[in-house]
Design an enzyme around this catalytic site. Structure first.
Site, PDB file in Angstrom:
ATOM      1  N   ASP A  10       0.855  -1.206   0.000  1.00  0.00           N
ATOM      2  CA  ASP A  10       0.000   0.000   0.000  1.00  0.00           C
ATOM      3  C   ASP A  10       0.890   1.256   0.000  1.00  0.00           C
ATOM      4  O   ASP A  10       0.897   2.025   0.945  1.00  0.00           O
ATOM      5  CB  ASP A  10      -0.937  -0.001   1.228  1.00  0.00           C
ATOM      6  CG  ASP A  10      -0.200  -0.049   2.565  1.00  0.00           C
ATOM      7  OD1 ASP A  10       0.948  -0.537   2.625  1.00  0.00           O
ATOM      8  OD2 ASP A  10      -0.774   0.414   3.574  1.00  0.00           O
ATOM      9  N   HIS A 240       9.637  -0.327   8.258  1.00  0.00           N
ATOM     10  CA  HIS A 240       8.855  -1.536   8.590  1.00  0.00           C
ATOM     11  C   HIS A 240       8.828  -2.551   7.444  1.00  0.00           C
ATOM     12  O   HIS A 240       9.118  -3.729   7.631  1.00  0.00           O
ATOM     13  CB  HIS A 240       7.405  -1.153   8.903  1.00  0.00           C
ATOM     14  CG  HIS A 240       7.242  -0.240  10.063  1.00  0.00           C
ATOM     15  ND1 HIS A 240       7.349  -0.660  11.361  1.00  0.00           N
ATOM     16  CD2 HIS A 240       6.973   1.091  10.129  1.00  0.00           C
ATOM     17  CE1 HIS A 240       7.142   0.352  12.187  1.00  0.00           C
ATOM     18  NE2 HIS A 240       6.918   1.430  11.455  1.00  0.00           N
TER      19      HIS A 240
HETATM   20  C1  BDR Z   1       2.859  -0.613   8.628  1.00  0.00           C
HETATM   21  O1  BDR Z   1       1.799   0.325   8.477  1.00  0.00           O
HETATM   22  C2  BDR Z   1       2.016   1.129   7.342  1.00  0.00           C
HETATM   23  O2  BDR Z   1       1.765   2.453   7.639  1.00  0.00           O
HETATM   24  C3  BDR Z   1       3.442   0.905   6.923  1.00  0.00           C
HETATM   25  O3  BDR Z   1       3.581   1.019   5.522  1.00  0.00           O
HETATM   26  C4  BDR Z   1       3.727  -0.505   7.398  1.00  0.00           C
HETATM   27  O4  BDR Z   1       3.301  -1.443   6.434  1.00  0.00           O
HETATM   28  C5  BDR Z   1       3.590  -0.341   9.927  1.00  0.00           C
HETATM   29  O5  BDR Z   1       2.717  -0.480  11.004  1.00  0.00           O
HETATM   30 CA    CA Z   2       2.843  -0.805   4.129  1.00  0.00          CA
END
Ligand code: BDR
Ligand code: CA
Length: 313
Positions: A10, A240
């Site tokens: 995303d 992340h």
């Molecule tokens: C996850 O949430 C999204 O905002 C980031 O892209 C990552 O996949 C981290 O909690």
């Molecule tokens: Ca993400």
């Protein structure tokens, strides 16, 4: 030997960093990007997926997927974290390509059936596309090589609520189906990803190594790390989504445990992941009814970041 993957995403600032890794790593064969709403709406997610591959000079199939959660009402996208355009509100070049006519779920099912036992699904957004693929063809559980999910939290607490991580919280019903489907799955959650901080100096090196894509990665990083500075007091950001790929390619940098995972789908704790280590007796049977999976408990953050920077510079 190369590792064929489908990357479900995303994008999203940290997603874009991870896509860049999937495009750049010589041992990763990126079969396609499947997109979901999450950090941005679905059309923006697809545009950004196309853009990142084009800026890297590659033509990768992009299949668009979920526009909303399976059951719950969609929350507004977190524009204060990723920008309204998902890439820190920097000016972006126009995209040339377009998404394929297959949906994300159709693409996943078709690819996995074409190469049984070979493909790894790496999912770093809300899990609607994987849930839809399971709905289309439940037999893919026995045909994927493995599934790596960035999401959830074992002991770390949440990042959007005190107990829930964003990808789980955005679509807990989809997450519950995917995490309990009985396929070989590893959860790379906040316990690992929050050990990793990509500093401004690291981003300088990445920008220098990534040409036009590097400018977008660095510009969007500026916006994203403002959020980390203001809300978490960190100089840098947690990469992340790149951690899911780091686990795939360098698992020795993580410690893991096996056990039963469940996702709270409704109520006060919606999106919370609950982990019961394998073989540990708890009061009642309900904690150990789901299939055994692997979860990350921690990561050598400096080494993971070193791997990210090396891959991109
Ligand atoms: C996850 O949430 C999204 O905002 C980031 O892209 C990552 O996949 C981290 O909690
Ligand atoms: Ca993400």
């Amino acid at each position: 030997m190369t590792t064929p993957i489908i990357f479900d995403t995303d994008p999203g600032v940290d997603d874009a960093q991870a896509i860049a890794i999937a495009l750049a790593h010589p041992d990763i064969e990126l079969l396609g990007l499947t997109t979901t709403y999450g950090n941005v709406d679905i059309d923006t997610a697809t545009t950004n997926a196309l853009l990142v591959s084009e800026l890297a000079g590659q033509q990768i199939p992009v299949a668009q997927g979920a526009a909303a959660p399976l059951v719950k009402t969609k929350h507004p996208a977190p524009a204060h974290i990723h920008g309204a355009n998902g890439l820190g509100d920097i000016a972006l070049p126009a995209v040339q390509g377009k998404a394929m006519s297959s949906s994300a779920a159709e693409f996943i099912v078709e690819q996995v059936n074409a190469r049984p036992g070979e493909i790894t699904l790496v999912a770093v957004g809300p899990l609607g596309n994987l849930a839809a693929a399971l709905q289309l063809d439940p037999a893919i559980t026995g045909k994927v090589k493995q599934v790596v999910v960035m999401g959830g939290s074992i002991k770390e607490g949440g990042n959007v609520t005190p107990v829930a991580e964003a990808n789980m919280f955005n679509d807990p019903h989809a997450a519950s189906r995917v995490l309990t489907a009985g396929w070989p799955l590893t959860l790379v959650g906040l316990d690992a990803t929050q050990r990793c901080v990509l500093s401004p100096a690291d981003m300088e090196k990445i920008a220098a190594g990534q040409g036009r894509l590097g400018e977008v990665l660095q510009g969007s990083y500026g916006f994203y790390s403002d959020f980390y500075r203001e809300f978490l007091g960190i100089d840098g950001c947690c990469p992340h989504d790149s951690c899911a790929l780091a686990w795939l390619m360098r698992p020795e940098l993580f410690t893991t445990a096996r056990g039963h995972l469940s996702v709270e789908t409704d109520g006060f704790a919606e999106g919370q992941t609950i982990f019961a280590p394998e073989g540990r007796p708890f009061l009642g049977e309900r904690w150990s009814q789901t299939p055994v999976v692997e979860v990350c408990l921690t990561a050598q953050g400096d080494k993971v970041v070193e791997w990210i920077v090396e891959t991109l510079s």
